[in-house]
Design a protein around this motif. Structure first.
Motif, PDB file in Angstrom:
ATOM      1  N   HIS D 266       0.806  -1.207   0.000  1.00 33.71           N
ATOM      2  CA  HIS D 266       0.000   0.000   0.000  1.00 33.71           C
ATOM      3  C   HIS D 266       0.844   1.264   0.000  1.00 33.71           C
ATOM      4  CE1 HIS D 266      -3.804   1.795  -0.468  1.00 33.71           C
ATOM      5  NE2 HIS D 266      -3.283   2.800   0.188  1.00 33.71           N
ATOM      6  N   PRO D 267       1.879   1.356   0.846  1.00 39.43           N
ATOM      7  CA  PRO D 267       2.784   2.499   0.677  1.00 39.43           C
ATOM      8  C   PRO D 267       3.314   2.600  -0.755  1.00 39.43           C
ATOM      9  CG  PRO D 267       3.227   1.445   2.754  1.00 39.43           C
ATOM     10  CD  PRO D 267       2.215   0.582   2.059  1.00 39.43           C
ATOM     11  N   TYR D 270       1.362   4.730  -2.872  1.00 38.41           N
ATOM     12  CA  TYR D 270       1.608   6.166  -2.696  1.00 38.41           C
ATOM     13  C   TYR D 270       2.938   6.584  -3.270  1.00 38.41           C
ATOM     14  CZ  TYR D 270      -2.637   5.894  -0.172  1.00 38.41           C
ATOM     15  OH  TYR D 270      -3.949   5.674   0.124  1.00 38.41           O
ATOM     16  N   GLY D 309      -0.848   5.842   4.783  1.00 40.76           N
ATOM     17  CA  GLY D 309      -0.522   4.699   3.923  1.00 40.76           C
ATOM     18  C   GLY D 309       0.014   3.504   4.686  1.00 40.76           C
ATOM     19  N   ILE D 337      -8.101   8.480   4.344  1.00 44.65           N
ATOM     20  CA  ILE D 337      -7.228   8.976   3.278  1.00 44.65           C
ATOM     21  C   ILE D 337      -7.991   9.851   2.299  1.00 44.65           C
ATOM     22  CG2 ILE D 337      -5.799   8.250   1.327  1.00 44.65           C
ATOM     23  CD1 ILE D 337      -4.760   6.063   2.897  1.00 44.65           C
TER      24      ILE D 337
END
Lengths: 93, 216, 217, 577
Positions: D266-267, D270, D309, D337
């Motif tokens: 998930h990071p 970003y 994130g 988010i």
């Protein structure tokens, strides 16, 4: 380097001696298998964190660094805790 | 290391971290290393938590005791702690411009670090002979609970740590050679500090690994 | 709307309602943002000799568009939560459900029925592949697992999806509201013939279902 | 350790006598490395694009022979799905944003002579090349390329028998390990450079948002990629030497893989969008001739997104059998988010409000980014709601969502950035008219391709299935599948004007003036292309990067290095060469 000016010489040998003693205590504690497991684990992890902190503070000179270096060095630790705890919560159902 | 102290890019109105690039870079790199070991150690904690039964220290192998040699490794831990103090003494020596101290202590660090790796290799050979592997031997699998999982996590964690120590030893040899050539002075010794940070970090990881892999 | 497949389970309508609420709200935001964008593009198109207004921001405006989505999101989370826990939370599972056991494997669904005695784990259990026969109007629940890789039990008409993980046992429940045949699909990439791991859920009227079970043993 | 010698002092005197190999192959100049990344990744982008066409062909016309390729079999289809994702994420979008623009922009925009560690920078690029070669080679080995999806879920990926792929999967892992090394070196470099090497006066809150995006991205990559490295190394051992980390038969846990993967993954998402957001902010401010609306909250939004994130990875696993209570907490953190994302979109609109819009090609792409990212952001809310996710998880709805964010988002920003900084990179301009045509065609066919995928997903169409006609309930959707396929081919062809424009402009484009877009950034004060060492004299920064239409001066821009007394004598710009 610049940290040299402000710090009094840390007692490196004393820290070494402390680490040594703590290690011996740890090994000793590990053999006390009749004690409750949770207590053993808590004591051992506590000792390990103590030792790790000593190394970081005195040998890596974090104690004598600026706050921002300390923040940089410790930044990943919350993430590590989030990961492990988050996954362990799976078992908490 | 002359150029390391003169801050590249000229004067700074807002001078960043006030530490030279290599040291900052090493700290940033170590932050990344923390996450790498978090991946390995975290996986171990989670797997062990899920597995339930585990081989414990302090009881005989036949009763579900750990197949690892704790006393040998405790001695090895002692070596690594010693190497940390020689490392930091080497740094303290050059801070005072003591060339002889720097060389002696660096040499000591190399020897102790190499000995750590040597003992670990000996331990690996011994364990594999006893059948303790990611794919455990049949006899061992019978008495050691979750033997395969234990083996998998043990070798991956200690193996990657050992690799880090080995890389550290090679870098340390390089720094030592430079030290003998007189590359470091009272004013310029960033190389010693940076390799020292790495070395102490590896020591720190071992302190945690020794406890959670061998003693818990 | 008609884009979602026909709903045929008790919680399908709840789920669809949230879907449409989100669709309505996001649709409004979408139209609002895009219309504003187009209006700005036209209204403030560059002209010679004109200078843009020098504006660095507005705290008031920013607070408004921080708080508004936050409120919406809290509402949405609350609404989603009730349906989510209805579908997935073990505490809310119906107690009067017919029990099955479903084991997924490459590339089939093995469905074990309790047989005539209605108890799993007895001798009259029987297993059929890729066809799940259930009665209408009665909750069914099952233990879902996998023999090899991760599969996902997906019945679009029932709005149910649950991964089948080897080594773990998942609990799934649904209650069909319509008689008929509904597609059962694997929704998680599970190997070369993943696309061909379809099955059927056949919903019978109660008496027909009992007859079918009796015929099998 | 003596790497800084060349960068500590501007040494224009002897940069010219570098041999061709030192200058262009084993380059240590951040700008050349940025261009190396650009050309390497454009190749991978092409490979990934062709794979997408093959996937689309099979979905539109299942089982029919594709001209020039032949019939696609199920195993090859799985390999295509896996490798399309891998190439696009790891070898196109991420290195284009971080490798190309990170390298090219960071030192130029903060007023540094080069990166902090030029040689590590070079190693970073060559590790990336090795990684790319290994990944490409895995397409041609026996057993075919990896076929377990780019998320390589264990146990499917951990046991060769399950997919019939062994060497391909192992090469995939080895390639990603190299990639991780490359990413690590890049991150260490970027973070050190941004912290330590800013020009005098370039405070953190005077940095352009593109640099903020890249800086925060570097921090995310620094801390996320090692988790992936640890996980895939364990996966490799499961594949090869009989460990059982993710295999339930040996006591391992398949879900552990998903946790570790998404804690990185998930990071990673970003990583792919934050630099794009930063770049778009820069370009929209320039195109609107107005300061970015709410600069500080834009920075805080970037930081907030990065932080959130880390605590939302579980939303990829709602249906994987996680604890339902955990599902609730992940839903809440995920929805949170939406708030910083909304702030960003509204602030972009606020930037355009009462502006004097200049529709140069980069601005068109940036506006396209805003409109498409809005769709991608809003469709994310559907997945964030854990109950709606029960239905749309693993359907084409999510395929639509990721492509709106990564293609309509990241790739549009990349095109914007390419058109914007091309003059500074090569000293020539790209043709504006062809750029506009490229934008119009791409925007149209992009939406025709990906918007209908939402509808497919609502119809229950699963992702990653080889032949949708195998399911009766999907057969009515087949005309739409065909329509999407045709649109996808047109979308691919819409890139031809870009390729021609790019290469034609490279050699025959109009010579670029110093400050092509009348921008405020420090990079526009150096010659195009900038010499090794960038600045003859270290610039001093007096203000933020978005002083457009400032009442202080007559022009509608006010560069960061112009002294406040209005004395517009900037000696350095003319000296260079």
């Amino acid at each position: 380097m610049e940290s040299a000016e402000q710090k009094q010489q840390p007692r490196y040998y004393f820290i070494w001696f402390l680490l040594l003693v703590l290690t011996m205590v740890e090994v000793g504690v590990a053999y006390l298998s009749h004690l409750p497991r949770t207590l053993l684990i808590l004591v051992l992890v506590g000792l390990a964190i103590w030792k790790a902190t000593l190394v970081a503070m005195y040998y890596m000179h974090l104690k004598f660094e600026r706050l921002r270096v300390i923040l940089l060095a410790t930044a990943p630790i919350p993430l590590a805790i989030i990961l492990v705890l988050g996954v362990l919560l799976e078992y908490a159902q | 290391m002359k150029e390391a102290i003169a801050m590249p890019g000229g004067v700074h109105a807002e001078p960043g971290m006030r530490i030279y690039n290599q040291k900052l870079g090493m700290w940033v790199f170590l932050a990344s290393e923390v996450m790498f070991f978090t991946g390995l150690i975290g996986a171990y904690i989670i797997l062990r938590f899920g597995a339930g039964d585990w081989a414990l220290p302090g009881i005989p192998l036949e009763e579900g005791g750990t197949p690892l040699a704790i006393n040998l490794t405790a001695f090895n831990t002692f070596m690594l702690i010693c190497s940390s103090v020689t490392m930091v003494k080497a740094f303290a020596a050059i801070e005072h411009g003591d060339q002889r101290g720097l060389r002696l202590f660096l040499l000591g660090t190399v020897v102790l670090g190499a000995a750590f790796v040597g003992i670990q290799i000996f331990e690996y050979i011994k364990l594999t002979h006893e059948g303790f592997l990611p794919a455990c031997s049949a006899e061992l699998a019978e008495i050691v609970p979750n033997c395969g999982l234990f083996g998998s996590t043990f070798y991956v964690m200690t193996g990657f740590h050992g690799a880090h120590v080995s890389i550290g030893v090679f870098c340390m040899i390089w720094v030592t050679v430079k030290a003998f050539r007189g590359a470091y002075t009272k004013e310029n010794h960033g190389g010693v500090e940076v390799i020292g940070l790495y070395w102490h970090f590896v020591d720190l990881v071992w302190i945690l690994l020794f406890t959670i892999v061998y003693l818990i | 709307m008609g884009w979602l497949p026909g709903a045929a389970s008790t919680y399908a309508a709840d789920l669809d309602r949230i879907f449409y609420v989100i669709l309505a709200v996001t649709g409004l935001v979408f139209i609002g943002v895009e219309a504003t964008l187009i209006y700005f593009l036209w209204k403030y198109r560059g002209r010679e000799g004109r200078k843009a207004a020098y504006i660095e921001g507005s705290n008031k405006a920013e607070i408004i568009w921080t708080v508004t989505p936050a409120v919406f999101i809290v509402g949405l989370a609350v609404a989603s939560q009730s349906v989510w826990s209805k579908i997935k939370s073990p505490a809310n599972f119906p107690t009067d459900a017919i029990e099955y056991r479903v084991e997924a494997r490459q590339y089939a669904w093995g469905i074990t029925y309790a047989g005539a005695d209605g108890v799993l784990g007895t001798e009259d259990d029987f297993t059929r592949f890729n066809e799940m026969h259930v009665p209408v109007g009665q909750p069914v629940s099952f233990e879902l697992t996998s023999a090899d890789v991760i599969h996902s039990f997906f019945v679009p008409a029932f709005r149910i999806k649950q991964d089948a993980v080897p080594g773990l046992i998942m609990r799934v429940w649904f209650e069909a509201t319509e008689v008929g045949e509904f597609a059962l699909a694997c929704a998680e990439l599970c190997g070369v013939a993943h696309f061909n791991m379809g099955g059927k859920v056949i919903v019978h009227p109660q008496d027909e279902f009992e007859r079918w079970v009796a015929e099998q043993s | 350790m003596a790497t800084l010698e060349s960068s500590a002092v501007p040494l224009h005197a002897h940069h010219d006598d570098l041999s061709f190999i030192r200058k262009y192959i084993f380059a240590t100049d951040h700008k050349i490395i940025g261009l190396q990344f650009l050309f390497a990744t454009l190749i991978f982008l092409l490979i990934g694009g062709v794979m997408a066409l093959m996937i689309r062909w099979q979905l539109g016309f299942p089982g029919e022979a594709m001209p020039g390729v032949g019939v696609i079999n199920p195993k090859f289809y799985n390999a295509l799905v896996t490798m399309h994702g891998t190439f696009m994420i790891f070898f196109a979008i991420m290195p284009l944003l971080v490798g190309t623009f990170g390298n090219f922009l960071i030192p130029l925009k903060i007023g540094a002579p080069d990166m902090a560690f030029p040689r590590l920078n070079m190693m970073s690029f060559w590790l990336f090349v090795v990684s790319g070669i290994v990944m490409t080679a895995s397409l041609f080995v026996e057993g075919g390329a990896a076929g377990a999806g780019w998320t390589v879920y264990a146990p499917l990926s951990a046991v060769p028998q399950y997919t019939g792929v062994s060497l391909g999967q192992q090469l995939w892992i080895i390639s990603i390990v190299f990639f991780g090394g490359s990413s690590l070196l890049g991150s260490v470099n970027y973070i050190t450079t941004v912290i330590n090497m800013r020009a005098p006066g370039m405070t953190l809150f005077r940095m352009p948002l593109s640099i903020w995006g890249l800086f925060v991205t570097a921090i995310i990559a620094l801390l996320a990629v090692p988790i992936l490295a640890a996980a895939i190394i364990m996966l490799l051992f499961d594949q090869t030497i009989g460990t059982t980390f993710f295999l339930p038969a040996g006591g391992g846990q398949p879900l552990l893989w998903q946790h570790l993967f998404w804690f990185f993954g998930h990071p990673e998402v970003y990583i792919l969008i934050l630099p794009a957001m930063g770049i778009v902010s820069d370009i929209i401010a320039n195109g609107s001739r107005k300061p970015v609306f709410g600069y500080h909250s834009m920075v805080l939004a970037i930081i907030a997104i990065a932080f959130l994130g880390w605590i939302v990875w579980g939303h990829h696993m709602f249906q994987s059998g996680m604890n339902p209570l955990l599902g609730t907490s992940f839903m809440i953190s995920t929805m949170a988010i939406a708030i910083p994302s909304a702030i960003k979109v509204f602030n972009w609109l606020g930037t355009m409000w009462r502006g004097n819009l200049w529709f140069h090609t980069p601005m068109l792409w940036a506006v396209g980014f805003v409109s498409l990212f809005t769709v991608g952001g809003l469709s994310g809310i559907f997945m964030a709601s854990n109950s709606v996710d029960v239905f749309i998880h693993d359907t084409y709805f999510i395929v639509a969502h990721i492509h709106y964010v990564l293609f309509g988002g990241s790739l549009f920003a990349i095109f914007a950035a390419l058109y914007f900084w091309f003059p500074k990179m090569f000293g020539r301009c790209m043709n504006e008219n062809w750029g506009r045509i490229h934008f119009a065609l791409t925007f149209t066919f992009y939406n025709l391709t990906f918007f209908p995928m939402h509808l497919l997903g609502m119809g229950g169409h699963m992702r990653r299935i080889y032949d949708p006609t195998a399911y009766e309930f999907l057969q009515p959707l087949q005309p739409m599948n065909k329509f999407i396929t045709v649109s996808a081919f047109l979308l691919f062809m819409a890139q031809i004007p870009f390729v021609i424009n790019f290469f034609w402009s490279l050699f025959a484009g109009e010579k670029a003036e110093l400050n092509r877009w009348r921008d405020n950034g420090l990079e526009w004060t150096v010659p195009s292309p900038a010499p090794h060492g960038n600045f003859t004299v270290t610039p001093t920064v007096y203000r933020g990067p978005y002083e457009f239409s400032s009442p202080e001066v007559e022009e509608d821009f006010l560069p960061q290095d112009v002294p406040p007394d209005g004395g517009r004598e900037r000696a350095p710009e003319t000296v260079g060469r």
